[in-house]
Design a protein around this motif. Structure first.
Motif, PDB file in Angstrom:
ATOM      1  N   GLU A   1      -2.193   3.374  -0.869  1.00  0.00           N
ATOM      2  CA  GLU A   1      -2.647   3.218  -2.253  1.00  0.00           C
ATOM      3  C   GLU A   1      -3.907   2.353  -2.298  1.00  0.00           C
ATOM      4  OE1 GLU A   1       0.555   1.672  -4.552  1.00  0.00           O
ATOM      5  OE2 GLU A   1       1.967   3.242  -3.923  1.00  0.00           O
ATOM      6  N   GLY A   2      -4.930   2.868  -2.959  1.00  0.00           N
ATOM      7  CA  GLY A   2      -6.181   2.131  -3.088  1.00  0.00           C
ATOM      8  C   GLY A   2      -7.060   2.175  -1.859  1.00  0.00           C
TER       9      GLY A   2
ATOM     10  N   GLN B   1       0.819  -1.212   0.000  1.00  0.00           N
ATOM     11  CA  GLN B   1       0.000   0.000   0.000  1.00  0.00           C
ATOM     12  C   GLN B   1       0.854   1.264   0.000  1.00  0.00           C
ATOM     13  OE1 GLN B   1      -2.280  -0.549   3.585  1.00  0.00           O
ATOM     14  NE2 GLN B   1      -3.358  -2.340   2.788  1.00  0.00           N
TER      15      GLN B   1
END
Length: 976
Positions: free
Chosen positions: A398-399, A184
């Motif tokens: 991330e995401g 991440q």
């Protein structure tokens, strides 16, 4: 009429109860017995399986270090947790208290390395794999000390769930979370300034660094201008810039000198160069507003690689970061050749000598400064630029659909009320730290711990994977080298709320551990690890599960000694909870307290203090007395001053409860206790002398007080106020039940009708049985032992009090009329006792009480209360008068008291002349004492110098003497 009830023949239950409370044997029996029966196993009242539809109560034990032993903080903390757990188990919740120990990377490695040193072996001689094997061997042999001691405290944790943070199951979770965070973009490796222990040769957390005040010097040093002398703002010539430092050896790594941009003295010099003394380098003068222009010369040296403030300044100005220390704090090749290889403190001496010889050292001024010391090793830490792994706590992964950083999720969890602090003022402390939190350095240069799941290929590329096979699959054909660092111990501890609850393999079942016990109900901890553990658990749990780790955080104070000092081996004031339970003689106690003193010269004072506090050593108080002491001290304050005399008082309380049980069994076992079924008509409100049960006002009063106590205890548990729980139970058991009701019950059993005797026995045995259940969470051992004898007589069934139902207040059973009746009776008894005191009457002397009842209701009350009043007040007669003249003629010169609508006096034939003489002498003595005290209090010099406590004591003496004097004068007036 006698004072005590006739003793019925001894019964089997009473025969099996020893005559005095001796905790050793019953603790040795019941602790293992509870564990064998599995009462601590997660589930519903000892069924060892959760019951659908029941509320859940879960609690995580703050995992103590595997190297540790039980200290007072542990014992205090665990008393609170066990009391809460037992309480909710008895209420019928699906209850679990999860125990575990922490692998304690630094502490454990130090222990084993020291053992190797005794054999003249280093860990490097063994190699990593063999050393780790040695640590595991040590853990298997010596790592269960603290859990054994927890059992001594009576802790009913679920031992079947006991974990170790290096267990395969938990280690798998550690790896999984690391990989996910890396994927991440929330874990990275970088060169940053960290606290470095040069002996341990590892980074240590900011939170593991303690600042100690030490005597040192502030050395004033001149840095000459490279272009020759300059002119100051006031026109005077300047040879160079002047700085002051407590660490002159670090000047070898200076990158600049710095002044405040608004400092008029130096504005014209900003940008100039100075020669760095002892080094063949020139450094610039820069400006930054972090400099305090009012402190010292207003000019400071900037050593970016060896000071945290300077590091930030160096980054802002693009200064070179020069590291001059090796990892073991010796001068490296970046330092001048003359100093290379010297230890940091030897280098300091050499630098100061050379500065003085070359004319750069102006003066050395004595100075007290704060030195950063590693709490684990006691070594002075160095800020050091090293490559470390970090969690980016302020970055959005991330995401991540929430759009929030790890830190923000944790802040929101508290702000929204999903996590609540008790007391709530700790929210401010939490928020202050979280709002200023920096990236978390999670790597340690140790061999013991969770090795970081990262590998490097031949080109230096980093591959993070769940195992080596996965890593190799990501770098086919390349030779891989695993990162040697391990994770910060607090990283794995932060995962405990969900790593112990089967994350991420949870099921859909409502009674699956993950769904039943996450979030847990409450975290009980000291304020000293809010940042170490509490905040990090909230961050990691909210990020990975979307849930909070716990609903409440109960922050309690730290346990200090009786004088309010922190308990420390180095201070010689440590108390061992097991010593308080078992007792310890003076000589072994002195040896324990003298071991590990930081200043051996303090040993005589430690000995003197110990001999004063425990002249014959520590008596054996037992676990229940210690637990009750902790509970009674568990207010919402910041610290707890522990006085062992409190243990003695609660040991006496346990003994009183034991003796009360013997009395109740003596009078109820084998007797008709009115337990058979009966109709309302057979036992109407107010009782019936000819019915099955005739409850007296005193019977209804003690039941009423019990209901009130039950309500207050429930509120105390709800508020996490164990002090209120303990004090409520103490007051009811000692003052109401033992001191008053048992004495009244004696009279009722002696003089009452069969219906009254039956009702009294029923009230006695049922109230005691309920009291034992009420007190069980706090004092489990004695309550279990006594309940086993009492419950069958009370008609209660069950194998153990630990899984019996907890008493719930029934407000409809509160009888205010009965409370008023007994309150008035107590006032009469107290008045009689006060009169006896005023008349100096021996307790063995029985006197008649003459009472003037001025209303029919008062007369009826006194007639009904006469047997109890006569017994409790040591009277041989209670004579009622309804004519004041006749009462006064009978009372003669006796002291009189007014209680409600009655006037009472104790009648005693006295030699009036002799009594006048005695009272006159006492009056003269008191007048003399009052006069002396008043002279002191009117002396301005005495009042100005005397401590407040002394003045208060003197004023109190005057008030007490004056009150007694007035009574004596009144009595003298009556005599003549």
């Amino acid at each position: 009429m006698t004072d005590t009830a006739s003793t019925p023949p001894a019964q089997p239950g009473l025969q099996s109860l020893s005559k005095s409370f001796e905790p050793v044997a019953l603790e040795a029996h019941w602790g293992p017995e509870w564990e064998k029966r599995g009462y601590g196993v997660a589930g519903y009242r000892g069924t060892q399986a959760p019951k659908a539809g029941q509320p859940a109560f879960a609690i995580q034990l703050p995992p103590p270090n595997v190297t540790g032993t039980l200290h007072m903080g542990h014992a205090f903390n665990q008393t609170i947790m066990d009391s809460l757990t037992r309480y909710h188990r008895m209420l019928g919740a699906n209850t679990v208290w999860v125990p575990g120990t922490d692998h304690a990377g630094i502490a454990t490695q130090i222990v084993v390395e020291r053992q190797l040193q005794d054999q003249k072996i280093s860990r490097h001689d063994l190699g990593r794999e063999a050393f780790v094997k040695k640590v595991w061997e040590w853990k298997e042999k010596s790592g269960n000390t603290i859990t054994t001691q927890m059992r001594r405290m009576g802790d009913t944790v679920d031992w079947s769930r006991e974990y170790f943070t290096m267990d395969p199951k938990l280690s798998k979770t550690v790896t999984e979370t690391f990989v996910q965070l890396y994927e991440q973009g929330l874990i990275y490796r970088g060169k940053r300034l960290v606290n470095w222990d040069p002996v341990l040769q590892s980074a240590v957390s900011d939170l593991e660094v303690e600042n100690e005040e030490r005597n040192s010097f502030m050395w004033h040093i001149e840095y000459p201008f490279s272009d020759g002398p300059q002119t100051a703002a006031d026109g005077t010539p300047l040879r160079g810039m002047h700085i002051a430092t407590t660490r002159p050896e670090t000047m070898l790594a200076d990158g600049a000198l710095c002044v405040h941009p608004d400092d008029e003295r130096y504005q014209h010099l900003i940008g100039k160069l100075v020669d760095l003394p002892l080094c063949d380098r020139k450094i610039p003068i820069i400006a930054d507003d972090f400099v305090d222009k009012a402190f010292g010369s207003g000019c400071v040296k900037i050593t970016g690689a060896h000071d945290f403030n300077d590091y930030a300044c160096s980054q802002r100005h693009g200064l070179p970061l020069i590291t001059i220390f090796t990892l073991d704090a010796k001068i490296n090749n970046n330092g001048p050749a003359a100093y290379r290889g010297l230890d940091r403190y030897d280098c300091r001496k050499a630098v100061l000598k050379d500065l003085e010889e070359q004319g750069f050292l102006e003066k050395a001024v004595p100075h007290k400064n704060m030195v950063p010391v590693c709490a684990r090793t006691g070594q002075v830490v160095e800020p050091m630029l090293t490559d470390q792994w970090f969690v980016a706590v302020n970055k959005v992964g991330e995401g991540d659909a929430t759009g929030k950083s790890i830190a923000q999720k944790a802040i929101d969890a508290v702000h929204s009320g999903q996590v609540q602090f008790v007391p709530e003022n700790w929210i401010n402390t939490y928020n202050q730290w979280m709002n200023n939190i920096q990236d978390w350095c999670i790597s340690r240069q140790l061999w013991w711990g969770h090795q970081i799941p990262a590998w490097y290929d031949e080109d230096g590329n980093v591959i993070v994977a769940r195992n080596e096979a996965d890593a190799q699959a990501k770098a086919p054909g390349k030779k891989l080298r695993r990162d040697e660092d391990v994770l910060d111990t607090w990283y794995s501890s932060a995962l405990v709320p969900f790593s112990t609850m089967n994350w991420p393999q949870q099921s859909e079942s409502a009674i699956d551990d993950y769904n039943l016990y996450l979030p847990s109900s409450v975290l009980v901890t000291g304020y000293d690890i809010i940042f170490f553990w509490v905040a990090r658990m909230i961050m990691m749990t909210t990020h990975f599960t979307g849930r909070v780790p716990f609903k409440h955080v109960y922050i309690h104070g730290l346990v200090k000694d009786a004088q309010g000092k922190k308990m420390s081996k180095s201070e010689g004031n440590v108390l061992d909870p097991v010593d308080l339970i078992d007792g310890i003689a003076l000589i072994p106690l002195l040896a324990k307290r003298s071991e590990g003193l930081r200043k051996p010269e303090t040993a005589p004072q430690v000995r003197k203090n110990t001999e004063k506090e425990f002249p014959e050593g520590i008596p054996a108080y037992g676990a229940d007395a210690l637990r009750f002491t902790f509970a009674a001290l568990a207010s919402l304050g910041r610290s707890i001053n522990f006085d062992s005399k409190r243990c003695e008082g609660y040991r006496n309380f346990c003994n009183k409860l034991w003796n009360a049980t013997r009395f109740v069994l003596m009078n109820c076992e084998g007797q008709d206790c009115g337990l058979q079924e009966h109709t309302k008509e057979e036992c109407a409100v107010g009782g019936s002398a000819h019915g099955y049960l005739d409850f007296s006002p005193a019977d209804r009063w003690i039941v009423s007080m019990l209901q009130k106590a039950e309500a207050n205890v429930a509120q105390g548990f709800a508020d996490y106020r164990l002090d209120n729980v303990a004090n409520t139970i103490y007051d009811f058991a000692w003052n109401e039940f033992c001191d008053w009701y048992l004495e009244i019950a004696k009279v009722q059993i002696q003089t009452g009708t069969p219906a009254r005797q039956r009702a009294t026995r029923r009230t006695l045995i049922r109230t005691l049985e309920t009291l034992l259940r009420l007190i069980h969470p706090v004092t489990p051992f004695i309550s279990e032992e006594l309940w086993q004898k009492v419950a069958p007589v009370a008609g209660r069934e069950g194998p153990s009090i630990a899984i019996a139902a907890y008493p719930i207040s029934q407000p409809e059973r509160i009888d205010e009329a009965a409370i008023a009746h007994v309150t008035k009776l107590k006032q009469l008894v107290d008045a009689c006792r006060n009169l006896r005191g005023e008349m100096n009457v021996s307790p063995s002397t029985r006197l008649p009480l003459f009472v003037l009842a001025q209303t029919p209701a008062e007369s009826a009350f006194l007639k009904a209360s006469a047997p109890v009043l006569q017994a409790l007040s040591k009277l041989n007669e209670v004579r009622l008068f309804d004519d004041e003249a006749a009462w006064q003629a009978a009372a003669k010169a006796a002291p009189v008291a007014v209680v409600g609508e009655a006037r009472i006096c104790l009648h005693m034939e006295v030699d009036v002349a002799a009594e006048k003489l005695r009272i006159g002498k006492e009056i003269a003595r008191l007048e003399d004492q009052i006069s002396k005290a008043q002279v002191k209090l009117s002396n301005e010099a005495f009042v100005a110098k005397a401590p407040a406590a002394v003045l208060e004591q003197e004023r109190k003496r005057v008030a007490e003497f004056t009150d007694t004097l007035n009574k004596l004068r009144d009595q003298l007036k009556r005599l003549g």
